[in-house]
Design an enzyme around this catalytic site. Structure first.
Site, PDB file in Angstrom:
ATOM      1  N   CYS A  96      22.484  43.074  57.046  1.00  0.00           N
ATOM      2  CA  CYS A  96      23.495  44.124  56.919  1.00  0.00           C
ATOM      3  C   CYS A  96      24.899  43.624  57.237  1.00  0.00           C
ATOM      4  CB  CYS A  96      23.142  45.289  57.834  1.00  0.00           C
ATOM      5  SG  CYS A  96      22.932  44.800  59.538  1.00  0.00           S
ATOM      6  N   GLU A 102      22.516  53.629  61.342  1.00  0.00           N
ATOM      7  CA  GLU A 102      22.964  52.231  61.263  1.00  0.00           C
ATOM      8  C   GLU A 102      22.805  51.828  59.810  1.00  0.00           C
ATOM      9  OE1 GLU A 102      24.251  50.324  63.657  1.00  0.00           O
ATOM     10  OE2 GLU A 102      24.046  51.817  65.238  1.00  0.00           O
TER      11      GLU A 102
HETATM   12  P1  NAD Z   1      16.023  51.816  53.182  1.00  0.00           P
HETATM   13  O1  NAD Z   1      17.108  52.795  53.399  1.00  0.00           O
HETATM   14  O2  NAD Z   1      15.451  51.684  51.811  1.00  0.00           O
HETATM   15  O3  NAD Z   1      14.757  52.098  54.147  1.00  0.00           O
HETATM   16  C1  NAD Z   1      14.842  52.229  55.558  1.00  0.00           C
HETATM   17  C2  NAD Z   1      13.743  53.165  56.057  1.00  0.00           C
HETATM   18  O4  NAD Z   1      13.885  54.439  55.455  1.00  0.00           O
HETATM   19  C3  NAD Z   1      12.315  52.694  55.767  1.00  0.00           C
HETATM   20  O5  NAD Z   1      11.511  52.936  56.904  1.00  0.00           O
HETATM   21  C4  NAD Z   1      11.890  53.571  54.594  1.00  0.00           C
HETATM   22  O6  NAD Z   1      10.501  53.843  54.585  1.00  0.00           O
HETATM   23  C5  NAD Z   1      12.658  54.843  54.851  1.00  0.00           C
HETATM   24  N1  NAD Z   1      12.992  55.542  53.592  1.00  0.00           N
HETATM   25  C6  NAD Z   1      13.247  54.990  52.387  1.00  0.00           C
HETATM   26  N2  NAD Z   1      13.512  55.952  51.461  1.00  0.00           N
HETATM   27  C7  NAD Z   1      13.410  57.134  52.110  1.00  0.00           C
HETATM   28  C8  NAD Z   1      13.554  58.503  51.723  1.00  0.00           C
HETATM   29  N3  NAD Z   1      13.858  58.841  50.477  1.00  0.00           N
HETATM   30  N4  NAD Z   1      13.377  59.453  52.665  1.00  0.00           N
HETATM   31  C9  NAD Z   1      13.094  59.132  53.923  1.00  0.00           C
HETATM   32  N5  NAD Z   1      12.942  57.843  54.367  1.00  0.00           N
HETATM   33  C10 NAD Z   1      13.084  56.870  53.469  1.00  0.00           C
HETATM   34  O7  NAD Z   1      16.638  50.443  53.697  1.00  0.00           O
HETATM   35  P2  NAD Z   1      16.029  48.987  53.615  1.00  0.00           P
HETATM   36  O8  NAD Z   1      15.923  48.563  52.179  1.00  0.00           O
HETATM   37  O9  NAD Z   1      14.809  48.866  54.459  1.00  0.00           O
HETATM   38  O10 NAD Z   1      17.212  48.127  54.321  1.00  0.00           O
HETATM   39  C11 NAD Z   1      18.321  47.688  53.618  1.00  0.00           C
HETATM   40  C12 NAD Z   1      19.571  48.488  53.918  1.00  0.00           C
HETATM   41  O11 NAD Z   1      19.674  48.728  55.311  1.00  0.00           O
HETATM   42  C13 NAD Z   1      20.837  47.778  53.544  1.00  0.00           C
HETATM   43  O12 NAD Z   1      21.758  48.697  52.988  1.00  0.00           O
HETATM   44  C14 NAD Z   1      21.367  47.256  54.854  1.00  0.00           C
HETATM   45  O13 NAD Z   1      22.750  47.011  54.890  1.00  0.00           O
HETATM   46  C15 NAD Z   1      20.956  48.331  55.788  1.00  0.00           C
HETATM   47  N6  NAD Z   1      20.817  47.812  57.139  1.00  0.00           N
HETATM   48  C16 NAD Z   1      21.698  48.208  58.099  1.00  0.00           C
HETATM   49  C17 NAD Z   1      21.589  47.674  59.376  1.00  0.00           C
HETATM   50  C18 NAD Z   1      22.520  48.049  60.506  1.00  0.00           C
HETATM   51  O14 NAD Z   1      22.268  47.624  61.627  1.00  0.00           O
HETATM   52  N7  NAD Z   1      23.565  48.817  60.276  1.00  0.00           N
HETATM   53  C19 NAD Z   1      20.598  46.743  59.642  1.00  0.00           C
HETATM   54  C20 NAD Z   1      19.731  46.370  58.624  1.00  0.00           C
HETATM   55  C21 NAD Z   1      19.843  46.923  57.377  1.00  0.00           C
END
Ligand code: NAD
Length: 483
Positions: free
Chosen positions: A258, A224
């Site tokens: 998002c 997502e």
């Molecule tokens: P993110 O990708 O930075 O982090 C999400 C998760 O991934 C966290 O638990 C984090 O610890 C983990 N993570 C981060 N870097 C990682 C790595 N290198 N390896 C493994 N795991 C890792 O996202 P965020 O900043 O928490 O959220 C923002 C983004 O999420 C935006 O792009 C937004 O559009 C998207 N988002 C999408 C939805 C949806 O329903 N499609 C909902 C909310 C947010």
């Protein structure tokens, strides 16, 4: 702003215990898989009641994390999660029921059934922006389908992460559901394990890392992700409706949503009117003066300094290249505050057109005809959400038919997210797989086909070797022509 009162710690010891939890869940998964609809409903009800019991604590945690307003917490976290749970409770027995399907003439005498079995041990990796909603709605699908789960909330909303752990530990034993807190190193450790399914919500960049890790074990994935969700406002639109909904959902959660409208494409004949209406509605919602807007309790802050700098960077870059600040534009690094801001005449080479904004900045651009707007949208990666404000049925149909990606919302913003009957998710850059309601149950299930032969003289007898009997040749000729 209140002090953050919790910081998740990751230690070598915790990493060892992740292996232990995983092994325990692997051993226990068949017990959970055998649970009846009644037993799963009881688990979901426990979660539902815990959300109500902790409603005030959820508001406090989210205020501490990024000053999220209590009413927004109720709307987007508690109420949405509980409505999803009640939806699942009402329908779980029918989702779980085996589906008997028909058989074609040559298979006469046999029966065919689809059983929905759980995928097994699943990993849910969540983001910080809607920490209860986005972790728990995924979890509802996983629990409904009978899986064991390890859930890792984001480290960037530490108070919400700690509370989520507390709530879930009250509802589930660790061999069935365990919450592991921590940063990227913990996520990496989890991703090294052979989960049966990985459900990730977050950025497109990290989505690629998750999918690469899943490939090592051939785990299925739900991704997502984010993207640039466009809004089209045509010449027939109700401009007050459009401006009020765009301003609201753009600023909800401080724009860190998002499915927030990322940018607006407006027909040139109503461009100036829309910009004026957007100013009026933003002032009505958040205050008539810059100071009132800075003081309002209804606007969240950027989640951390790095994100504040990234969003401010997009604003500075656009202005530096000649964009007009039609409204707002003030920032305060100490508070990580970004004023709701509207930009017009943003040049094509501005960075704001390349990245998901994820903050309260709204570029507005005029278009001459709908084809031009649609081709602008289709030139980029597939977005997660699409919005159109129009009274012209032909334009709405064309917009839906000629764009590709996540869900569409017509004359409203974000509505499609709140209906559990609608599958939610993007396509390619904005995601893989769908959830909410039955889609969530199916995403965490393996539909297993079971064919059974009942006939004492099965039709398959005709196809046994040695090949070439007159009956076999006749049957093959008949089959290739008629079935
Ligand atoms: P993110 O990708 O930075 O982090 C999400 C998760 O991934 C966290 O638990 C984090 O610890 C983990 N993570 C981060 N870097 C990682 C790595 N290198 N390896 C493994 N795991 C890792 O996202 P965020 O900043 O928490 O959220 C923002 C983004 O999420 C935006 O792009 C937004 O559009 C998207 N988002 C999408 C939805 C949806 O329903 N499609 C909902 C909310 C947010």
């Amino acid at each position: 702003m209140p002090e953050v009162f919790h910081t998740p710690k990751q230690t070598v010891q915790q990493q060892d215990s992740i292996d232990e939890i995983f092994l325990r869940q692997q051993r226990h998964q068949y017990v959970v898989a055998r649970s009846t609809a009644r037993e799963r409903i009881a688990k979901l009800r426990r979660l539902h009641d815990a959300m109500l019991r902790h409603q005030e604590a959820i508001r406090t945690a989210m205020f501490s994390d990024f000053r999220k307003p209590a009413h927004e917490v109720d709307i987007s976290e508690t109420i949405t999660v509980n409505s999803e749970i009640r939806h699942a409770i009402g329908r779980l027995s029918s989702w779980m029921a085996p589906r008997h399907v028909g058989v074609r003439l040559p298979l006469l005498g046999s029966s065919a059934t689809i059983y929905y079995e759980p995928k097994g041990v699943c990993l849910i990796l969540g983001p910080w922006n809607f920490p209860f909603n986005l972790n728990l709605i995924a979890l509802v699908g996983a629990v409904a389908a009978g899986n064991c789960v390890i859930l890792k909330p984001s480290e960037h909303a530490p108070n919400s992460s700690a509370l989520l752990k507390k709530i879930l530990e009250e509802c589930f034993p660790p061999e069935e559901l365990a919450v592991v807190e921590g940063d990227v190193s913990v996520a990496e450790k989890l991703l090294s394990l052979p989960f049966n399914h990985i459900f990730f919500t977050g950025s497109t960049a990290v989505g690629k890392i998750v999918m690469t890790a899943a490939a090592k074990h051939l785990a299925s994935v739900t991704l997502e992700l984010g993207g640039k969700s466009p809004v089209v406002v045509d010449e027939t639109a109700d401009l007050d409706r459009a401006a009020s909904r765009i301003a609201w959902i753009k600023c909800m959660n401080g724009g860190q949503t998002c499915i927030a409208p990322d940018y607006v494409l407006v027909h040139e004949s109503v461009h100036d009117q829309l910009v004026e209406k957007l100013k009026i509605w933003t002032e009505k919602f958040y205050g008539a003066t810059p100071e009132a807007r800075r003081q309002t309790p209804d606007l969240s802050r950027m989640v951390h300094d790095r994100h504040f700098k990234a969003v401010k960077g997009l604003l500075d870059d656009a202005v530096g290249r000649g964009a007009t600040v039609a409204f707002g534009g003030r920032t305060d690094a100490k508070e990580r505050y970004i004023e709701p801001t509207m930009l017009t005449h943003v040049p094509d080479d501005a960075t704001i057109w390349e990245h998901e904004i994820f903050g309260p900045l709204l570029p507005v651009r005029a278009y001459k005809n709908l084809e031009e707007a649609i081709s602008d949208i289709n030139a980029g990666p597939k977005p997660l959400a699409f919005y159109i404000f129009s009274k012209q049925e032909r334009n709405i149909k064309q917009f839906v038919a000629e764009t590709r990606g996540g869900g569409v919302c017509i004359n409203e913003c974000a509505l499609h997210f709140f209906n559990p009957e609608l599958p939610f998710g993007g396509q390619n850059a904005s995601g893989i797989g769908k959830y909410h309601g039955e889609s969530g149950f199916l995403e965490f299930s393996n539909p297993r086909s079971v064919a059974r032969q009942h006939s004492p003289v099965p039709t398959t007898i005709v196809f046994l070797p040695p090949y070439g009997s007159w009956l076999m040749n006749l049957t093959l000729r008949w089959l290739s022509r008629w079935l």
